[in-house]
Design a protein around this motif. Sequence first.
Motif, PDB file in Angstrom:
ATOM      1  N   SER A 262       0.848  -1.188   0.000  1.00  0.00           N
ATOM      2  CA  SER A 262       0.000   0.000   0.000  1.00  0.00           C
ATOM      3  C   SER A 262       0.883   1.238   0.000  1.00  0.00           C
TER       4      SER A 262
ATOM      5  N   GLU B 124       0.247   3.743   1.640  1.00  0.00           N
ATOM      6  CA  GLU B 124       0.172   4.302   2.992  1.00  0.00           C
ATOM      7  C   GLU B 124       1.429   4.009   3.798  1.00  0.00           C
ATOM      8  N   GLU B 125       2.140   2.953   3.438  1.00  0.00           N
ATOM      9  CA  GLU B 125       3.298   2.542   4.226  1.00  0.00           C
ATOM     10  C   GLU B 125       4.371   3.623   4.283  1.00  0.00           C
TER      11      GLU B 125
ATOM     12  N   LEU C 267       3.975   6.710   4.697  1.00  0.00           N
ATOM     13  CA  LEU C 267       3.640   7.759   5.657  1.00  0.00           C
ATOM     14  C   LEU C 267       4.318   7.531   7.003  1.00  0.00           C
TER      15      LEU C 267
ATOM     16  N   ARG D 264      -0.779  10.760  -2.953  1.00  0.00           N
ATOM     17  CA  ARG D 264       0.128  10.314  -1.890  1.00  0.00           C
ATOM     18  C   ARG D 264       1.484  11.001  -2.026  1.00  0.00           C
TER      19      ARG D 264
END
Length: 309
Positions: free
Chosen positions: A140, A142-143, A145, A178
């Motif tokens: 993902s 998100e990792e 972040l 992102r």
Amino acid sequence: MQLALAPLQTYTDYHFRNAHLAVFSGVDKFYAPYLKLNNDGTIKSAPKIDILPKNNPTISVIPQLMACSVEEFFVMADYIESLGYQEVNWNMGCPYPMVTNRNLGAGILNKPQEIFGMLDRIIPKSKLKLGIKMRMGLESTEEILEILPKLNDYPLTEIIIHARYAKQLYNGTCDHERFRECISLTKHSLTYNGDITTREEFEELSRQFQTIDSWMIGRGAMMNPGLFEEIKFGVVDSSEVYRNKLMSFSRHLEESLLSCNPDRGYALSKLKSYWEYLCEGLSDGKQLYRKLKKAKAVEDFNAFITEML
């Protein structure tokens, strides 16, 4: 604006880099494909040869390595330092399962504590400046972040971000939202990488990320080696001029390949691999590549290129 040629394994080697410098322009930084260890702990020979100073006489190259332990890191870093280099790039971006399943490349991105633990031991001991090239995560985007803010604690030269997560490979789209978040999370020099294949795509990304002044291009440069000068200088060659440049580029590749290995079969195989990409940038590229694949000798290969271009 800084433009960099991405380190694409087996493609953007010293043959490609030197041929590009001879025919095209616009590249500010060249990155060599990563060094990696054999099962016995020695460095694989092809990437060792690729970064020898004699093979890069007029190019400023930044070597790259791939490691999942501090010990592995220094086996390669010590070799790189012995050749006179002053900087190394740590690959945390390779997305292929055969790599990530071994905690290499992007396979370490879902284990941030391992990253920071390695950096804690590497930074005090290494004489080389260190940059990182990474995906946004393994599974993902998100990792990143969690990882990116903590990298502010380390004296890195740069962070290059390919705006995908690893399990996408090169499919789907880059996560631009992102990446926008990433800009505010780091104090380091940030380079954007991912899906820059035309000047129009670059200009759109440049409008989106106006604070970014460093860009890396990989597959787009394989399809169109003239892309850097199109972006940097705004000049697009006519079809005739560009095709003549491609023929010159191919001749430089051939000469370089044969100078390091007189096996003409090896040279033919490598030329076919380069031209699989180069043909994607031509309107009649599919027809040309069908012919090139059938070539049994370098002479036939060159005849097909001359005939078609």
